[in-house]
Design a protein around this motif. Structure first.
Motif, PDB file in Angstrom:
ATOM      1  N   ARG A 304      -0.321  12.508 -42.315  1.00 17.92           N
ATOM      2  CA  ARG A 304       0.130  11.346 -43.295  1.00 17.92           C
ATOM      3  C   ARG A 304       1.060  11.810 -44.053  1.00 17.92           C
ATOM      4  O   ARG A 304       2.069  11.448 -45.140  1.00 17.92           O
ATOM      5  CB  ARG A 304      -1.559  11.619 -43.716  1.00 17.92           C
ATOM      6  CG  ARG A 304      -2.331  10.412 -43.151  1.00 17.92           C
ATOM      7  CD  ARG A 304      -3.791  10.342 -43.959  1.00 17.92           C
ATOM      8  NE  ARG A 304      -4.029  11.560 -44.234  1.00 17.92           N
ATOM      9  CZ  ARG A 304      -5.570  11.688 -43.340  1.00 17.92           C
ATOM     10  NH1 ARG A 304      -5.622  10.372 -42.501  1.00 17.92           N
ATOM     11  NH2 ARG A 304      -6.535  12.467 -43.478  1.00 17.92           N
ATOM     12  N   PRO A 340      -4.967   4.121 -41.360  1.00 17.89           N
ATOM     13  CA  PRO A 340      -3.620   4.232 -40.509  1.00 17.89           C
ATOM     14  C   PRO A 340      -3.130   3.075 -40.180  1.00 17.89           C
ATOM     15  O   PRO A 340      -5.053   1.780 -40.126  1.00 17.89           O
ATOM     16  CB  PRO A 340      -3.718   5.268 -39.527  1.00 17.89           C
ATOM     17  CG  PRO A 340      -4.737   5.946 -39.466  1.00 17.89           C
ATOM     18  CD  PRO A 340      -6.399   4.966 -40.636  1.00 17.89           C
ATOM     19  N   LEU A 474      -3.473  10.077 -35.487  1.00 24.00           N
ATOM     20  CA  LEU A 474      -3.837   9.027 -37.076  1.00 24.00           C
ATOM     21  C   LEU A 474      -4.587   7.352 -36.073  1.00 24.00           C
ATOM     22  O   LEU A 474      -4.328   6.442 -36.856  1.00 24.00           O
ATOM     23  CB  LEU A 474      -2.726   8.653 -36.893  1.00 24.00           C
ATOM     24  CG  LEU A 474      -2.239   9.839 -38.502  1.00 24.00           C
ATOM     25  CD1 LEU A 474      -0.755   9.695 -39.143  1.00 24.00           C
ATOM     26  CD2 LEU A 474      -2.821  10.208 -39.474  1.00 24.00           C
TER      27      LEU A 474
END
Ligand code: HEM
Length: 522
Positions: A304, A340, A474
């Motif tokens: 991230r 996400p 993710l």
């Protein structure tokens, strides 16, 4: 018919004689001790239980270095710091000769690869290095992600996957994309066919096919047929490309453009075979993450952050907004609160993170890959001592204080250092934070090779592993290690070092239950 029966029997008799009557020449003081028992039954486990064979050899010999005999040729097995250092620093140890004799796991076609000269191998390696320039790897990032997205989509929104089957399949697809013909990578059915053929090569590699490669037993015939089919697929693709005057941006094109057309078929088949270890590493990396949720979260945080700092808008999840003029504008939630995007968008945003960031700004992913290679890479380095002919015949190499005669094979099992409790505390435990990973001891970590032989596919393999891990951490809200009934596993399986190619645990002992964070893409 008579000849077909008599020739193999005579050969086997000769072989048994050679094995049993191993060199009993006068043993010099510095010669490695001989393993007691050299009959066929003693030696066979070398092929199907190599880890056990090597370890019991150390126990039986009672020494850090010992030798046994294969077809009358000495094979010296090493352990310990001094031997490790000497091995990785030694000159005139030939990797290809060692690998060919003791492994037999690369496709061999009589007259094509069976007598691959050093010069041709060197040229293939040169092209492999050239195919991994930063510019080219950068161009491969979106392609690897797109292939992965396509394969992951076929798994559905949630369910269980077999990490030891489905991850190697995924990596095989991305490897064909990165190292073979684009036309093949675009054809899912051909990729699957090729994968099956390479798997056949692996399963049809037996003691007989390694030691007596010319003996036409059933396994040898299966190997030959599989190898021929691999070559047919590759050479047909090459012919069509050349005939139609098509040019593509891929590794075979680099060989064609450099005038190395004759090398394309061999090169591509060897490279694809050589990339098997990336699949094994991916299987174990995702398995370890599925049993260590805290590491899964650390990896997710890192990816991230990578996206936040390096991806190009509009997919930058935490792009700072100018809120100075409007105090009512809600603040961006912290990075960890971001949901996400769908897989299709996720792969676009990951694809816009530059290569340099993937290579230099991912300490968590780096530590996880390194620790996975330490604990789940059952490699045994193999070489043959081939001194230049001008050297004195009596010239001998010394490794760990023991003499290695010209022509002898030498093996260094990575387990000696990677699973040593003297070097790594609690060695079977997967812990990317372990302090020993920064050890300065000589060659305490050799996961990607060491000394004069380091992995030439390292940049590509590491990139593939990072991209796939990023998609997992993710793209899946949750993934857990479960048994075949879907119940969480109390303990992850231990890598099976006796399985020298894939290190797989027993079939059916571990699955990964997953749930996508996002809706399925079209
Ligand atoms: C995670 C995946 C990989 C791992 C763990 C790995 C590991 C290694 C290791 C340990 C060596 C040294 C072997 C020895 O000393 O006996 C090596 C050499 C080599 N690797 Fe890899 N490898 C990986 C992926 C790849 C890929 C994708 C390629 C490209 C096709 C590749 C091509 C090679 C080549 C050509 C050599 C021989 C280098 C030489 O002869 O100097 N590897 N690799």
């Amino acid at each position: 018919v008579t000849a077909a029966v008599i020739v193999p029997i005579l050969t086997l008799a000769f072989w048994l004689y050679a094995v049993v009557s191993r060199s009993s020449s006068a043993t010099a003081d510095d010669a490695p001790v001989h393993l007691p028992g050299s009959s066929l039954s003693h030696i066979l486990p070398f092929f199907h239980r190599r880890f056990d064979f090597i370890n019991s050899g150390f126990q039986l010999a009672g020494q850090a270095i010992y030798q046994f005999s294969l077809l009358g040729t000495p094979v010296i097995v090493l352990s310990g710091e001094a031997a490790r250092r000497d091995f990785f620093q030694a000159k005139d140890l030939d990797l290809n000769a060692g690998f060919k004799f003791l492994s037999g796991a690369i496709p061999m076609v009589p007259g094509v690869t069976s007598n691959l000269e050093t010069r041709r191998i060197a040229l293939i390696h040169k092209r492999l290095v050239a195919s991994q320039t930063s510019e080219r790897l950068q161009r491969l990032i979106p392609l690897i992600l797109e292939d992965s997205r396509r394969v992951i989509n076929t798994w559905g929104y949630s369910g269980s996957l077999d990490p030891f089957q489905q991850l190697p399949e995924l990596i095989f697809q991305t490897t064909v994309r990165c190292l073979a013909f684009t036309e093949l990578a675009d054809d899912a059915a051909k990729v699957q066919r090729l994968k099956e053929l390479y798997d056949t090569l692996d399963t049809a590699t037996t003691p007989a096919t390694v030691l007596l490669p010319w003996l036409p037993g059933p396994s040898a015939v299966r190997r030959l047929i599989a190898t021929k089919r691999i070559y047919d697929i590759i050479s047909k693709t090459l012919d069509e490309r050349v005939k139609n005057g098509i040019t593509r941006d891929d590794t075979p094109q680099m060989l064609i453009d450099a005038g190395d057309e004759r090398l394309v078929i061999i090169g591509v088949s060897l490279l694809v075979a050589g990339a098997r270890s990336t699949g094994t590493t991916a299987s174990w990396l995702i398995t370890f993450l599925s049993g260590h949720p805290q590491w899964r979260e650390k990896a997710a945080e890192e990816v991230r952050r990578l996206v936040a700092e390096h991806a190009t808008p509009p997919h930058r999840p935490s792009e700072p907004r100018d809120t100075s003029t409007d105090p009512t504008t809600p603040q961006e939630p912290p990075l960890s609160d971001h949901r996400p995007p769908p897989l299709s968008e996720l792969h676009t945003s990951l694809g816009s993170v530059p290569l340099s960031a993937w290579e230099t700004d991912t300490p968590v992913l780096d530590a996880m890959i390194r620790e996975t290679l330490r604990v789940a890479e059952p490699h045994v380095a193999m070489r043959q001592y081939l001194p230049p002919s001008h050297l004195d015949e009596k010239a001998q190499l010394h490794i760990g204080g023991k003499a290695v005669p010209p022509g002898a094979f030498v093996m260094y099992p990575f387990s000696d250092v990677h699973l040593s409790s003297e070097v790594y505390k609690n060695p079977w435990c997967w812990d990317p934070a372990r302090p020993e990973l920064n050890l300065k001891a000589p060659y305490a970590y050799v996961g990607m090779g060491a000394g004069s032989t380091t992995c030439l596919g390292k940049r590509l393999a590491t990139l593939e592993l990072k991209l796939i891990t990023a998609l997992f951490v993710l793209g899946f809200g949750d993934f857990r290690a479960v048994d075949k009934l879907g119940a969480p596993l109390d303990e992850l399986p231990r890598p099976n070092w006796n399985d020298i190619l894939t290190c797989k645990p027993p079939a059916g002992s571990c699955f990964v239950r997953f749930e996508r964070t996002v809706e399925r893409d079209a």
